[in-house]
Write a protein that holds these residues in place. Structure first.
Motif, mmCIF file in Angstrom:
data_model
loop_
_atom_site.group_PDB
_atom_site.id
_atom_site.type_symbol
_atom_site.label_atom_id
_atom_site.label_comp_id
_atom_site.label_asym_id
_atom_site.label_seq_id
_atom_site.Cartn_x
_atom_site.Cartn_y
_atom_site.Cartn_z
ATOM 1 N N ASN A 578 0.848 -1.208 0.000
ATOM 2 C CA ASN A 578 0.000 0.000 0.000
ATOM 3 C C ASN A 578 0.881 1.255 0.000
ATOM 4 O OD1 ASN A 578 -2.398 -1.443 -0.097
ATOM 5 N ND2 ASN A 578 -2.606 -1.513 2.139
ATOM 6 N N GLU A 579 1.947 1.200 0.795
ATOM 7 C CA GLU A 579 2.838 2.368 0.868
ATOM 8 C C GLU A 579 3.536 2.594 -0.472
ATOM 9 O OE1 GLU A 579 5.406 1.551 4.143
ATOM 10 O OE2 GLU A 579 3.909 2.087 5.664
ATOM 11 N N LEU A 581 2.429 1.735 -3.431
ATOM 12 C CA LEU A 581 1.450 2.262 -4.374
ATOM 13 C C LEU A 581 1.181 3.744 -4.130
ATOM 14 C CD1 LEU A 581 -1.109 -0.706 -4.513
ATOM 15 C CD2 LEU A 581 0.505 -0.007 -6.285
ATOM 16 N N GLU A 582 1.185 4.139 -2.856
ATOM 17 C CA GLU A 582 0.992 5.562 -2.539
ATOM 18 C C GLU A 582 2.179 6.377 -3.063
ATOM 19 O OE1 GLU A 582 0.471 5.726 1.651
ATOM 20 O OE2 GLU A 582 -1.602 4.900 1.627
ATOM 21 N N LEU A 583 3.410 5.782 -2.939
ATOM 22 C CA LEU A 583 4.594 6.451 -3.418
ATOM 23 C C LEU A 583 4.534 6.632 -4.947
ATOM 24 C CD1 LEU A 583 7.396 7.678 -2.877
ATOM 25 C CD2 LEU A 583 8.344 5.342 -3.041
ATOM 26 N N GLU A 585 1.907 6.904 -6.724
ATOM 27 C CA GLU A 585 0.934 7.952 -7.029
ATOM 28 C C GLU A 585 1.546 9.348 -6.795
ATOM 29 O OE1 GLU A 585 -2.488 7.126 -4.728
ATOM 30 O OE2 GLU A 585 -3.174 5.403 -5.972
ATOM 31 N N LEU A 586 2.376 9.471 -5.726
ATOM 32 C CA LEU A 586 3.040 10.746 -5.460
ATOM 33 C C LEU A 586 3.978 11.117 -6.623
ATOM 34 C CD1 LEU A 586 3.818 10.465 -1.640
ATOM 35 C CD2 LEU A 586 2.169 11.975 -2.729
ATOM 36 N N ASP A 589 2.031 12.339 -9.482
ATOM 37 C CA ASP A 589 1.553 13.708 -9.294
ATOM 38 C C ASP A 589 2.704 14.711 -9.497
ATOM 39 O OD1 ASP A 589 -1.005 12.783 -8.786
ATOM 40 O OD2 ASP A 589 -0.737 12.690 -6.596
ATOM 41 N N ARG A 611 -2.351 -1.546 -9.730
ATOM 42 C CA ARG A 611 -2.830 -0.799 -8.556
ATOM 43 C C ARG A 611 -4.205 -1.306 -8.097
ATOM 44 N NH1 ARG A 611 -0.839 4.588 -10.779
ATOM 45 N NH2 ARG A 611 -2.857 4.601 -11.807
#
Length: 812
Positions: A578-579, A581-583, A585-586, A589, A611
Motif C-alpha cells: 500500500n505504501e 502504491l501511494e509512493l 501515485e506521489l 503527481d 494498482r
C-alpha cells in the motif's frame, strides 16, 4: 312251553343282573317268582300296567300285592312248581289301586342250575272290563240269535250296546245294520256308514272275493279271520273279524263282530322281534350250538354249526346225531351224557370230519325234565396245536436262555406272570427259576423295580418293542422287552431279555468325563483365541491410531510453521504494498510527464491494473492462509494426541473435524452427485471421553455411510431413486444423564443376516482390498467397553441404515 322258557332252562336262569336287564326290556308284562311266590324281577310293562314301583315289589309276595287272587290261580301255581305244567287262565283281578280288570294269566316253570324248578315265569295281559263285557255281550247275542223266540227289542238292545263293532251285511255286500261301536270305530255317522258297501271299509273284499266269501260262510256257518278296515279319515288299522251266518225275517245276513287288534299286532311284532333277536344271538355265538332230544336226534342248530359243515340249519332237523361224523366222537359223548345222572358237563373231545380230526371243548346242559339238552362246542384245534408248538418253543427257549451269557431270559403272560425264567445272571442277584416261574412281576421284584418294569410289559403285550436300562441289586441291566405273536399276528405273550452292562456303563462314564474335560479345554482354548483376536484387533487399531495420530500431528506441525510465517507476514506485505502504491501515485503527481522509458514500462506492466488488483491478491492470500490454519487445527483436533485420559469434550467439534477430513469424498465425482450432509445438532454438554477414539468411531461410521451411498450410486442413479444421496447427523441429550448421536444414510440398507454379524471382527461385505472388517468391531469396543455406552444399528434393505450412539455424559 315257550321257546323263551326253554332257553331259560337250558342256560340255567337265575335272578341275576343280566335277567333283570332282559326282563325290563321285554315288551310284555312279565314277572319272575321264586317257589315262595316272591318277586325276583319284573318287566317295565308289568310296573306300568299295574301302577307299581319296582322298589316296592321286588322281594314281596305276589299274593300280598294282589290280595284277591282266585283259588284256581293258587292251584295252577302249585301245579307249575311240582309238576312243571304250564297253565293259561282268565280271571278277575283287583289291582293295588282298587281298579277291577280281567287278566289272562300264563304261568310256566323256570329251572335253576341243577335242573330243578326254582319258580315260575308269570305273564299277565290285562283284558279290560269293557272287553270282558263285550265278550259276555257277544255270548248273549249268540244265544239271542239262536233263540228265535226272544223279542226283537232284546236283540236290538244287545247289539246296539255291544262293545265290539257289529255289522249286518246282505248278500250284495251292503251294510244293512251297524251298531254304535261300529260308527265310533270307523268315524262315520250311522246314515253315512249304511250308505257304504263292505269293500269301501275293507279293501280286501272286492265284489268277486265277497261272492266267494259269502258262499263259504253260508256253508260253514261261522268263520274268524284277520283283515284291515279303513276309517272315514283314511286311517287303516288291523281288525279281528268273527262272522256268523244267520237268517232273520226270512232274509240272509252275515253278522260280523269286529275288534281292533292294533295293540295285539304290536305285541306280536315285538314277540317276533324278540325271537329274531334270540336267533341272532344264537347265530352270533362263535361256537357250535345244537339242541338234542333223549333219542339223540337234532331239534335244532345255530347257523355257525350248520355253515361249519356246509349245510343249512333245517337240514339237521330230526336227524340222528353223528350223521356228519366220520368218527362218532360227539354221538358217543351225547349218549353217555343222557345216560348219566349229570345235568351239566364239559369235556374236550376229538371228532373226525371228512378225514380230519379236530378238537372241541364241549359244554352241555339238560332241560325239560332231563329229556332234552343243549350243547355248545368251541373248536380248540388251533389252540391245542399252538399249545404243543408253545411247549416245543418253551423247550427251545429254555435251552437257549439257560446258556444266555451274562444275562437272563423271561417269558410272561398277560397277567405279568412268569412262565419261563432262565439265565446265568439270575443267581447273581438272588433270583432263580423256581422263585420266578408262576409268580407275577410284583411277587418277584420290589415295588420300585416293578413300577419300572410293568409299563414295558404292557407295551410288549400291545405289540410294541422297548429297550431300557434298569438298575437292580447294584447292577445295571440293558433290558429288551418284546411281544411274542402267533401265526395270525396276535400277541400271545411277552419276552424280556436282560444283559449286565454295569462294567460297560462304568467305562462309558469314565469316557464321558474325559470327553467333558476335553470339551472344557476346547472351550477355554476357543475363548483364549477369541480374546487373542480381540487383543490383536485392539493392538492393530491402536497402532493404526497411533501412526495416524503421529502422521497427522507431524504433518500439522510441519505445515503450521511455514503457514504461521506466511500468515504473520501477509499483514506487513499488504502494508508495504500500500505504501509503495501511494509512493507511485506521489511520483505521478510530481512528474506528470514521465520519460519515454518509464512510460513504456508503465504501459507494459499495466500499472493501473496492478494498482487495482494487488490489494485483492493480498486479501486472497489472507483467506488461503486462514483456510490452511483451520485445516491444521482440525488435524490437531482429530488426532488429540495430547488427550490420553478422559476429558470433557465438545462432540460437535469432533464430528465437524471428521467431516472436514472427509470433505473430498463428499463432493460429486464419477457421475455421482455430491453427498448432502444434514446437521441437526442439539444442545449438548461436554462429554467426558477419549476424544481421539470417539473421532475414530465417527470416521468409521461416516466413511461406511459414504461407501453405502457410493454403492447405491453404482446400482441406481438419483433420477431413478427420486432422492439425492444424504447423510443426516442428529444429536440430543436424553434422559439418564446421557447423549445420543444418530448417523443415518439413505443407501441400499442391509439384510437381517448381515445386520446380525455387523460387529463381529473381520466381517465385511466389501470386496477384497477395500475393507478389513475391523472398523465397526473396534467402534463397538470403543463405545461399549471403553465408554460404557451403546452402539445400535437399524437397517432395512432399500431404505438405508441408521447407527445410534448413546454415551454417558460423565465417566463411570
Amino acid at each position: 312251553m315257550s321257546p323263551q322258557s326253554s332257553a331259560n332252562r337250558s342256560s340255567g336262569i337265575r335272578a341275576s343282573t343280566a335277567f333283570e336287564q332282559f326282563a325290563r326290556a321285554v315288551p310284555v308284562p312279565m314277572a319272575l317268582l321264586d317257589r315262595q311266590m316272591r318277586y325276583i324281577a319284573v318287566s317295565q310293562r308289568w310296573l306300568d300296567d299295574y301302577g307299581i314301583d319296582e322298589n316296592d315289589i321286588v322281594g314281596r309276595s305276589h299274593a300280598e300285592v294282589f290280595t284277591h287272587l282266585s283259588r284256581a290261580w293258587h292251584e295252577n301255581f302249585r301245579r307249575c312248581l311240582y309238576h312243571g305244567e304250564t297253565h293259561n287262565q282268565r280271571d278277575r283281578l283287583i289291582k293295588p289301586d282298587g281298579q277291577v280288570d280281567w287278566v289272562e294269566w300264563k304261568i310256566e316253570p323256570w329251572y335253576g342250575d341243577p335242573g330243578e324248578i326254582s319258580g315260575a315265569i308269570v305273564i299277565a295281559e290285562i283284558v279290560t272290563v269293557r272287553e270282558a263285557s263285550a265278550q259276555e255281550q257277544r255270548q248273549q247275542l249268540d244265544e239271542a240269535l239262536e233263540q228265535s223266540q226272544q223279542s226283537a227289542y232284546i236283540h236290538q238292545f244287545a247289539i246296539e250296546k255291544a262293545v265290539d263293532a257289529i255289522f249286518w251285511i246282505d248278500p250284495d255286500s251292503k251294510l244293512s245294520y251297524v251298531n254304535e261301536a261300529a260308527c265310533q270305530l270307523l268315524e262315520y255317522r250311522r246314515d253315512e256308514l249304511l250308505a257304504l258297501k263292505l269293500h269301501q271299509i275293507d279293501p280286501a273284499f272286492s265284489p268277486n272275493i265277497w261272492s266267494e266269501h259269502w258262499k263259504a260262510i253260508k256253508q260253514f256257518g261261522s268263520f274268524t279271520f284277520e283283515s284291515t278296515h279303513r276309517t272315514k279319515s283314511g286311517r287303516i288299522f288291523p281288525v279281528e273279524v268273527r262272522v256268523n251266518y244267520l237268517k232273520y225275517k226270512h232274509r240272509e245276513y252275515h253278522c260280523a263282530f269286529v275288534r281292533e287288534i292294533t295293540e295285539r299286532k304290536q305285541y306280536e311284532t315285538a314277540l317276533q322281534s324278540a325271537n329274531e333277536q334270540l336267533q341272532a344271538v344264537l347265530d352270533a355265538v362263535p361256537g357250535l350250538v345244537s339242541w338234542l332230544s333223549r333219542d339223540l336226534k337234532y331239534l335244532g342248530v345255530n347257523r355257525q354249526l350248520a355253515s361249519t359243515f356246509g349245510l343249512r340249519p333245517e337240514d339237521f332237523s330230526n336227524r340222528e346225531v353223528g350223521f356228519i361224523e366220520s368218527h362218532p366222537g360227539f354221538a358217543e359223548f351225547a349218549r353217555e351224557f343222557f345216560e348219566s345222572e349229570t345235568k351239566t358237563i364239559s369235556k374236550e373231545i376229538c371228532i373226525g370230519l371228512e378225514g380230519q380230526r379236530r378238537s372241541y371243548l364241549l359244554g352241555a346242559q339238560k332241560y325239560h325234565h332231563n329229556s332234552r339238552a343243549v350243547f355248545v362246542g368251541l373248536d380248540i384245534t388251533d389252540r391245542k396245536q399252538m399249545e404243543a408248538q408253545l411247549r416245543r418253543s418253551e423247550t427251545l427257549y429254555r435251552t437257549l436262555a439257560r446258556n444266555f451269557p451274562n444275562g437272563a431270559v423271561c417269558l410272561f403272560d398277560r397277567d405279568y406272570r412268569y412262565t419261563l425264567a432262565e439265565g446265568t445272571e439270575l443267581a447273581k442277584v438272588g433270583l432263580s427259576k423256581a422263585a420266578m416261574e408262576g409268580q407275577t412281576c410284583r411277587d418277584v421284584f420290589d415295588p420300585e423295580t416293578a413300577e419300572i418294569i410293568e409299563p414295558l410289559y404292557a407295551k410288549a403285550l400291545d405289540g410294541e418293542e422297548t429297550v431300557a436300562e434298569i438298575p437292580y441289586a447294584g447292577r445295571i441291566y440293558l433290558t429288551h422287552v418284546l411281544p411274542l405273536k402267533d401265526d395270525t399276528g396276535e400277541v400271545i405273550a411277552g419276552m424280556m431279555m436282560t444283559q449286565n452292562i454295569t462294567e460297560r456303563k462304568k467305562n462309558e462314564q469314565v469316557l464321558r468325563r474325559s470327553r467333558q474335560r476335553l470339551r472344557e479345554q476346547a472351550h477355554r482354548l476357543r475363548d483364549a483365541l477369541a480374546e487373542l483376536k480381540q487383543t490383536q484387533t485392539q493392538l492393530i487399531q491402536t497402532e493404526k491410531l497411533s501412526s495416524l495420530g503421529q502422521l497427522v500431528a507431524g504433518v500439522a506441525h510441519e505445515i503450521n510453521n511455514p503457514v504461521s510465517f506466511i500468515y504473520g507476514n501477509i499483514a506487513h506485505a499488504r502494508q508495504y504494498a500500500n505504501e509503495l502504491l501511494e509512493l507511485v501515485e506521489l511520483y505521478a503527481d510530481a512528474y506528470p510527464e514521465p520519460t519515454e522509458a518509464i512510460a513504456e514500462r508503465i504501459e507494459t506492466m499495466g500499472l493501473d491494473f496492478v494498482r487495482e488488483d494487488f490489494p485483492k491478491l493480498m486479501s486472497s492470500m489472507q483467506v488461503g492462509a486462514d483456510r490452511i490454519r483451520e485445516v491444521v487445527l482440525s488435524l490437531q483436533n482429530f488426532s488429540r494426541l495430547d488427550q490420553a485420559q478422559k476429558k470433557p469434550v465438545n462432540l460437535h467439534e469432533g464430528i465437524d473435524s471428521t467431516l472436514l477430513i472427509l470433505q473430498s469424498r463428499l463432493k460429486a465425482k464419477g457421475g455421482r452427485p455430491g453427498i448432502e450432509v444434514v446437521k441437526d445438532y442439539g444442545d449438548l454438554p461436554k462429554v467426558e471421553c477419549y476424544a481421539g477414539q470417539l473421532n475414530q468411531v465417527f470416521m468409521n461410521l461416516l466413511a461406511n455411510a459414504i461407501d453405502a451411498l457410493e454403492e447405491r450410486g453404482i446400482e441406481c442413479d438419483a433420477s431413478e431413486s427420486g432422492e439425492e444421496p444424504t447423510i443426516a447427523i442428529r444429536t440430543r441429550a436424553i434422559a439418564g444423564n446421557r447423549v445420543e448421536i444418530r448417523i443415518a444414510d439413505n443407501g441400499l440398507g442391509m439384510t437381517p443376516n448381515v445386520r446380525r454379524k455387523l460387529f463381529e471382527p473381520f466381517f465385511t461385505t466389501k470386496p477384497p482390498g477395500k475393507g478389513t472388517g475391523l472398523g465397526l468391531s473396534i467402534s463397538y469396543q470403543v463405545v461399549v467397553q471403553k465408554h460404557g455406552g451403546q452402539l445400535n444399528c437399524d437397517s432395512t434393505p432399500g431404505r438405508g441404515t441408521e447407527f445410534e450412539i448413546v454415551l454417558p455424559i460423565e465417566a463411570k
